[in-house]
Scaffold this motif. Structure first.
Motif, short mmCIF file in Angstrom:
data_model
loop_
_atom_site.label_atom_id
_atom_site.label_comp_id
_atom_site.label_asym_id
_atom_site.label_seq_id
_atom_site.Cartn_x
_atom_site.Cartn_y
_atom_site.Cartn_z
N ASP A 187 -17.21 -15.79 22.57
CA ASP A 187 -18.02 -15.52 21.40
C ASP A 187 -19.39 -14.99 21.81
O ASP A 187 -19.63 -14.68 22.99
N MET A 193 -13.59 -18.37 22.87
CA MET A 193 -13.31 -18.44 21.44
C MET A 193 -12.52 -19.70 21.09
O MET A 193 -12.82 -20.39 20.13
N ASP A 194 -11.47 -19.98 21.86
CA ASP A 194 -10.74 -21.25 21.76
C ASP A 194 -9.88 -21.37 23.02
O ASP A 194 -9.72 -20.40 23.77
N ILE A 211 -5.62 -15.01 13.92
CA ILE A 211 -6.64 -15.79 13.21
C ILE A 211 -5.91 -16.73 12.25
O ILE A 211 -5.50 -16.33 11.16
N GLN A 216 -12.04 -19.79 13.09
CA GLN A 216 -11.97 -18.63 13.98
C GLN A 216 -12.66 -17.43 13.34
O GLN A 216 -13.36 -16.66 14.00
N LYS A 219 -16.46 -17.50 13.56
CA LYS A 219 -16.98 -17.08 14.87
C LYS A 219 -17.09 -15.56 14.96
O LYS A 219 -18.03 -15.03 15.55
#
Length: 385
Positions: A187, A193-194, A211, A216, A219
């Motif tokens: 990000d 991001m994950d 997504i 999400q 972000k």
């Protein structure tokens, strides 16, 4: 009047026909199927479920109760290898999807597909036709080679994702992919991001980041003073462009042809397995047991293995067999023999006794049950005294 009536009938007939042929998200497997710890659980989706599939179709595995470290694997029953490098060990953070390439489709139409991994539950598996997917290029470069030392990244502006919505996929197109290539999506703060995109494998077909949750999307909508909301990192490939993939299919509520996962049972004291695990005639079936339940075993204990023979064995010229292996390395026979010791099956339970050598293997590495021509229904650990 007759002309008008004929016109209306024609319109209705056309509408009914178009409604009939409209593609939808079709269910091919109905769970639940628990994929427990230790990479020991799996389920084989039969090849017949993929006979009407096409290149570009999207397979979705809907999951539940996934642990933070859960992983899923899409494997070929022929050799238990991943159907493509990027599908060997994917993080489970909601639904997990796989795009059917020509190579993957050929494998699963011939041999089916194994879903394995650890620490999650399969609830449903579906197929969405490629015709129900739309793809729009939103970033055309400049392209950039991501070096082998993870030192390179590409900043992506927030405006690239302005039309993304929950349910969409962000597809990263790549080229010149080297062995061991990996992708890392970060990000605006350089944080991942994950977990699913923290160094995930990537192949020639790129990677699609779906997504699934509003968090999400938030972000992607956040950006720093420079307008950057995502940084594409990784190693050993050339980053080319980004597209947004959206689905227009509606769920198909006809489940008549869907495969159903075997009924799951709650284990009773002494049971190590209770269910319906098929060991097909192609030698692709196995069941792994970890070392944990064998820690207090002695030579006075035995394993009682219950099963049902598969129908049609005589017509298929198959002699059902079962063997017990050490759960590590090359799966050496539990007895210590260089060659597997096969037990012929006649319908009665198999009783496995222990000695000092086999107990040591069980307590340190666990057990693999393998073979062909039967459905495993129960494994009990009992005292022979």
């Amino acid at each position: 009047m007759k002309i008008r009536t004929l016109y209306i009938i024609t319109l209705l007939t056309g509408w009914i026909f178009s409604a009939t042929v409209t593609a939808a998200e079709k269910t091919i497997l109905i769970g639940p199927k628990t994929i427990g710890a230790g990479w020991k659980d799996n389920i084989v989706i039969e090849s017949k479920q993929f006979q009407q599939a096409g290149v570009g179709d999207i397979m979705t595995v809907y999951t539940a109760e996934a642990k933070r470290t859960a992983q899923i694997a899409f494997q070929d029953p022929k050799d238990w290898q991943a159907v493509a490098p990027e599908y060997g060990a994917m993080s489970v953070q909601g639904p997990v999807r796989m795009t059917l390439t020509a190579d993957i489709l050929a494998k699963i139409q011939e041999r089916g597909l194994i879903l394995g991994g650890h620490d999650y539950k399969i609830m449903q598996v579906t197929l969405i036709p490629a015709s129900e997917m739309t793809e729009t290029i939103v970033y055309k470069g400049p392209s950039m080679t991501l070096k082998d030392d993870w030192s390179t990244s590409v900043p992506i502006s927030k405006k690239v994702f302005k039309n993304v919505k929950v349910g969409d996929g962000i597809r990263f197109h790549v080229s010149k992919v080297k062995p061991g290539a990996a992708l890392k999506l970060m990000d605006m703060t350089w944080n991942v991001m994950d977990p699913s995109v923290d160094g995930c494998q990537i192949g020639e077909n790129g990677y699609t980041y779906y997504i699934n949750e509003q968090s999400q999307l938030i972000k992607l909508q956040l950006a720093g003073p420079d307008g950057i909301s995502m940084r594409v990192g990784g190693k050993s490939f050339k980053f080319e462009k980004i597209s947004i993939v959206s689905c227009t299919a509606q769920p198909d509520e006809d489940y008549s042809t869907a495969q159903r996962a075997p009924k799951e049972y709650k284990l009773q004291p002494g049971e190590l397995f209770h269910g319906e695990k098929t060991f097909p005639n192609d030698w692709s079936g196995n069941l792994r047991l970890t070392a944990e339940p064998f820690q207090e075993c002695t030579e006075n204990d035995v394993l009682i293995v219950s099963y049902q023979l598969l129908p049609g064995l005589k017509e298929a010229h198959v002699d059902p067999k079962m063997s017990f292996r050490e759960n590590k390395g090359s799966w050496r026979d539990l007895s210590g023999s260089k060659e597997p010791v096969w037990m012929d099956l006649n319908g009665t339970d198999v009783v496995l006794t222990f000695d000092e050598n086999s107990l040591d293997k069980l307590k340190t590495s666990g057990l693999v049950v393998t073979g062909l021509g039967f459905i495993l229904t129960k494994i009990e650990l009992v005292s022979a005294q």
